[in-house]
Design an enzyme around this catalytic site. Structure first.
Site, PDB file in Angstrom:
ATOM      1  N   GLU A  47      -9.977  84.875 -36.812  1.00  0.00           N
ATOM      2  CA  GLU A  47     -10.676  84.518 -35.573  1.00  0.00           C
ATOM      3  C   GLU A  47     -10.405  83.076 -35.131  1.00  0.00           C
ATOM      4  O   GLU A  47     -10.738  82.699 -33.994  1.00  0.00           O
ATOM      5  CB  GLU A  47     -12.186  84.714 -35.747  1.00  0.00           C
ATOM      6  CG  GLU A  47     -12.921  83.628 -36.496  1.00  0.00           C
ATOM      7  CD  GLU A  47     -12.724  83.686 -38.010  1.00  0.00           C
ATOM      8  OE1 GLU A  47     -13.232  82.781 -38.697  1.00  0.00           O
ATOM      9  OE2 GLU A  47     -12.071  84.628 -38.513  1.00  0.00           O
ATOM     10  N   ARG A  86     -10.064  65.947 -39.309  1.00  0.00           N
ATOM     11  CA  ARG A  86     -11.397  65.608 -39.835  1.00  0.00           C
ATOM     12  C   ARG A  86     -11.300  65.099 -41.269  1.00  0.00           C
ATOM     13  O   ARG A  86     -11.876  64.064 -41.615  1.00  0.00           O
ATOM     14  CB  ARG A  86     -12.290  66.846 -39.784  1.00  0.00           C
ATOM     15  CG  ARG A  86     -13.677  66.671 -40.393  1.00  0.00           C
ATOM     16  CD  ARG A  86     -14.266  68.029 -40.746  1.00  0.00           C
ATOM     17  NE  ARG A  86     -13.495  68.692 -41.797  1.00  0.00           N
ATOM     18  CZ  ARG A  86     -13.563  70.001 -42.064  1.00  0.00           C
ATOM     19  NH1 ARG A  86     -14.325  70.784 -41.331  1.00  0.00           N
ATOM     20  NH2 ARG A  86     -12.851  70.513 -43.048  1.00  0.00           N
ATOM     21  N   SER A 133      -7.843  78.802 -44.795  1.00  0.00           N
ATOM     22  CA  SER A 133      -8.348  77.471 -45.129  1.00  0.00           C
ATOM     23  C   SER A 133      -9.353  77.661 -46.253  1.00  0.00           C
ATOM     24  O   SER A 133     -10.537  77.843 -46.014  1.00  0.00           O
ATOM     25  CB  SER A 133      -8.997  76.827 -43.900  1.00  0.00           C
ATOM     26  OG  SER A 133      -9.517  75.554 -44.223  1.00  0.00           O
ATOM     27  N   LYS A 182      -5.430  73.669 -52.286  1.00  0.00           N
ATOM     28  CA  LYS A 182      -6.019  74.391 -51.163  1.00  0.00           C
ATOM     29  C   LYS A 182      -4.966  75.189 -50.398  1.00  0.00           C
ATOM     30  O   LYS A 182      -3.876  74.688 -50.113  1.00  0.00           O
ATOM     31  CB  LYS A 182      -6.705  73.404 -50.208  1.00  0.00           C
ATOM     32  CG  LYS A 182      -7.408  74.060 -49.029  1.00  0.00           C
ATOM     33  CD  LYS A 182      -8.074  73.024 -48.135  1.00  0.00           C
ATOM     34  CE  LYS A 182      -8.816  73.685 -46.987  1.00  0.00           C
ATOM     35  NZ  LYS A 182      -9.466  72.696 -46.097  1.00  0.00           N
ATOM     36  N   CYS A 238     -13.368  85.799 -45.058  1.00  0.00           N
ATOM     37  CA  CYS A 238     -13.137  84.616 -45.880  1.00  0.00           C
ATOM     38  C   CYS A 238     -14.175  84.507 -47.009  1.00  0.00           C
ATOM     39  O   CYS A 238     -14.243  85.391 -47.849  1.00  0.00           O
ATOM     40  CB  CYS A 238     -13.072  83.353 -45.028  1.00  0.00           C
ATOM     41  SG  CYS A 238     -12.153  82.024 -45.868  1.00  0.00           S
ATOM     42  N   HIS A 297      -8.915  83.662 -41.939  1.00  0.00           N
ATOM     43  CA  HIS A 297      -9.712  83.388 -40.734  1.00  0.00           C
ATOM     44  C   HIS A 297      -8.951  83.834 -39.485  1.00  0.00           C
ATOM     45  O   HIS A 297      -8.525  82.997 -38.671  1.00  0.00           O
ATOM     46  CB  HIS A 297     -10.019  81.891 -40.622  1.00  0.00           C
ATOM     47  CG  HIS A 297     -11.148  81.428 -41.464  1.00  0.00           C
ATOM     48  ND1 HIS A 297     -12.468  81.740 -41.188  1.00  0.00           N
ATOM     49  CD2 HIS A 297     -11.163  80.669 -42.586  1.00  0.00           C
ATOM     50  CE1 HIS A 297     -13.246  81.176 -42.096  1.00  0.00           C
ATOM     51  NE2 HIS A 297     -12.489  80.531 -42.963  1.00  0.00           N
TER      52      HIS A 297
END
Length: 301
Positions: free
Chosen positions: A237, A249, A192, A163, A142, A235
């Site tokens: 992982e 969040r 992300s 995004k 990333c 990502h």
């Protein structure tokens, strides 16, 4: 794969409960083999969460791996206890005279800043330069991939209008390359990020090879120097609930955030997300350890 970590690392207990083989230091001393020495430069703010995700992904080969966690000395984040960093992490100064089999550089929540504005940029540059002579293969993930492409090859990142957030479809382009061995033609991976690198700029660079890309979110896996450097733009992982946590969040902070794409069943955030990427993520990390680290590294470092 037996991963060797410190006996009291919090992630060890969780992984053992998931029936993942984690070897502590005492048992490792009785193994008459040379384990791979892998350094993880963890730039993510929630370091314990990232430790757990990466150890899960690195646990799927018969190789024994000795994990060393690295953090920056020039910047200390506020989301991980100092006691945890002092107990389980080293800094570049502690290891710079040694050689290692592999280095993994994670993402970081600084992508909207210019690279030179990042407080630990000079330290990261020193680590990436050191990796050329002291590491058999480096895997950048990333923002770590964007930083590596910029430092090593002058590829600048670009701010996106919106995004990239969700789970996206990707296509393998170079099936004979061992890094994507065992992949299906089409596979999924989480993203992300607010930035990207130009697919065309990568494609034109003589030292870079695109192994997989997405029609929606662009280049995904890039190989350089025959696998001495690898760059993964998403990502893989991430665990099942990571995007859910990020989404809720940001909602809680009143930030503008879209629903993660291709993530919640029926696009309902009250439903448990489907895990669509774990098999390919595990295959990717296993391929890295096997083909680019284990089969390339010298026995005597």
């Amino acid at each position: 794969m037996p991963i060797k970590v410190q006996s009291n690392l919090p992630a060890k207990k969780i992984l053992e409960e998931e029936n993942i083989f984690i070897m502590d230091e005492t048992r490792a001393l009785h193994q008459d083999i040379r384990p791979l020495k892998i350094v993880i430069l963890n730039l993510m703010p929630l370091k314990e969460e990232t430790e757990l995700q990466l150890l899960r992904s690195l646990s799927n080969t018969p190789l024994q791996v000795d994990i060393i966690f690295l953090t920056t000395a020039s910047y200390i984040g506020k989301n991980t206890a100092v006691s945890h960093l002092e107990q389980f992490y080293l800094t570049f100064e502690d290891i710079k005279e040694k050689k290692f089999d592999g280095l993994l550089i994670t993402g970081a929540p600084v992508e909207q800043m210019e690279f030179e504005e990042v407080s630990y940029w000079e330290e990261l540059k020193a680590i990436m330069e050191w990796s050329k002579t002291h590491i058999t293969s480096t895997l950048h993930v990333c923002w770590g991939a964007q930083a590596g492409l910029y430092y090593h090859y002058g590829i600048q990142k670009q701010i996106l209008e919106k995004k990239v957030f969700g789970v996206y479809e990707h296509r393998v382009l170079k099936r004979k390359e061992p890094f994507v061995r065992g992949f299906d033609d089409i596979f999924y991976a989480p993203h992300s990020r607010h930035t990207e690198v130009s697919t065309e700029e990568i494609r034109k660079h003589p030292k870079l090879t695109i192994l997989a890309e997405s029609e929606e979110v662009g280049v995904f896996i890039i190989l350089a120097e025959g696998g001495k450097q690898l760059f993964v733009m998403g990502h893989p992982e991430y665990d099942r609930m990571t995007l859910d946590k990020e989404y809720k969040r940001d909602l809680g902070k009143g930030l503008e955030i879209d629903l993660p794409k291709n993530y919640y069943p029926k696009d309902c955030p009250d439903l448990k997300p489907n895990l669509l990427w774990r098999a390919h993520a595990n295959t990717m990390y296993s391929n890295w350890l096997n083909y680019y680290v284990y089969q390339s590294t010298p026995y005597e470092l």
